[in-house]
Design a protein around this motif. Structure first.
Motif, PDB file in Angstrom:
ATOM      1  N   ASP A 139       0.674  -1.042  -0.178  1.00  0.00           N
ATOM      2  CA  ASP A 139      -0.242   0.170  -0.021  1.00  0.00           C
ATOM      3  C   ASP A 139       0.829   1.490   0.128  1.00  0.00           C
ATOM      4  O   ASP A 139       1.730   1.094   1.285  1.00  0.00           O
ATOM      5  N   SER A 142       0.141   3.585   3.298  1.00  0.00           N
ATOM      6  CA  SER A 142       0.973   3.405   4.719  1.00  0.00           C
ATOM      7  C   SER A 142       1.923   2.741   4.442  1.00  0.00           C
ATOM      8  O   SER A 142       2.358   2.711   5.984  1.00  0.00           O
ATOM      9  N   LYS A 143       2.680   2.743   3.838  1.00  0.00           N
ATOM     10  CA  LYS A 143       3.606   1.927   3.026  1.00  0.00           C
ATOM     11  C   LYS A 143       3.730   0.275   3.534  1.00  0.00           C
ATOM     12  O   LYS A 143       4.211  -0.258   4.025  1.00  0.00           O
ATOM     13  N   GLU A 144       2.997  -0.200   3.694  1.00  0.00           N
ATOM     14  CA  GLU A 144       2.354  -2.031   4.815  1.00  0.00           C
ATOM     15  C   GLU A 144       2.886  -2.165   3.401  1.00  0.00           C
ATOM     16  O   GLU A 144       2.206  -2.365   2.325  1.00  0.00           O
ATOM     17  N   ARG A 162       6.487  -2.222   7.243  1.00  0.00           N
ATOM     18  CA  ARG A 162       5.657  -0.944   7.036  1.00  0.00           C
ATOM     19  C   ARG A 162       7.622  -0.078   6.582  1.00  0.00           C
ATOM     20  O   ARG A 162       8.532  -0.099   7.016  1.00  0.00           O
TER      21      ARG A 162
END
Length: 176
Positions: A139, A142-144, A162
């Motif tokens: 993502d 969110s950098k997830e 993350r």
């Protein structure tokens, strides 16, 4: 081509093959899916991560890295354009002039609002069924990053993180 020899496309795959180079289109279970160009966060993450993986793979002579748009012909009903893919040296025989035929060793999909459900559900199932050894979904907001590794023909989850992926295939962690 003269009008006498023109034959309209008869299959979804024939339609796909006729599209102009660079068209953002995939064939998912024998249906065409088109998407708009990725947004800025998607593009920034994609180019940075693809570059890091590319330089690591090149430095260690591990195989080939490709980035979208690049056709991956998984089977006769599925042609995807993953954001980033790694093809190991032992698998490069599948590289052809118009894309890769077979299952890449590593696929990374970066979510966009228009493709999130396809990437997270439908394409994940197909990647698993077709034998893609490692699959990551990121993502960009969110950098997830969620990873999956193929074991006994089923995806097992890798650690969610993350701002990084820890690739089991490449035995390396890449930050983004």
């Amino acid at each position: 081509m003269s009008i006498d020899t023109y034959r309209p496309p008869r299959t979804v795959m024939e339609v796909y093959e006729m599209l102009p180079e660079g068209t953002l289109c995939e064939v998912i279970e024998n249906q065409l899916y088109m998407a708009p160009a990725p947004n800025e966060p998607h593009q920034k993450l994609s180019i940075g991560l693809a570059s890091a993986i590319y330089y690591f793979v090149e430095r260690h002579h591990l195989g080939e890295v490709r980035a979208a748009p690049y056709g991956v012909y998984l089977n006769e009903k599925n042609v995807f354009q993953p954001d980033i893919l790694f093809i190991s040296s032992g698998n490069i025989k599948g590289i052809k002039n118009n894309g890769f035929y077979g299952s890449p060793d590593l696929v990374i999909e970066i979510l966009s609002p228009s493709n999130a459900q396809y990437d997270l559900i439908q394409k994940k199932k197909i990647y698993e069924r077709c034998g893609v050894k490692e699959f990551w979904v990121i993502d960009p907001m969110s950098k997830e990053a969620k990873g999956f590794y193929l074991s006994a023909k089923k995806y097992i989850p890798l650690a969610t993180a993350r701002g990084k992926i820890s690739s089991k295939i490449l035995s390396h962690t890449f930050s983004f």
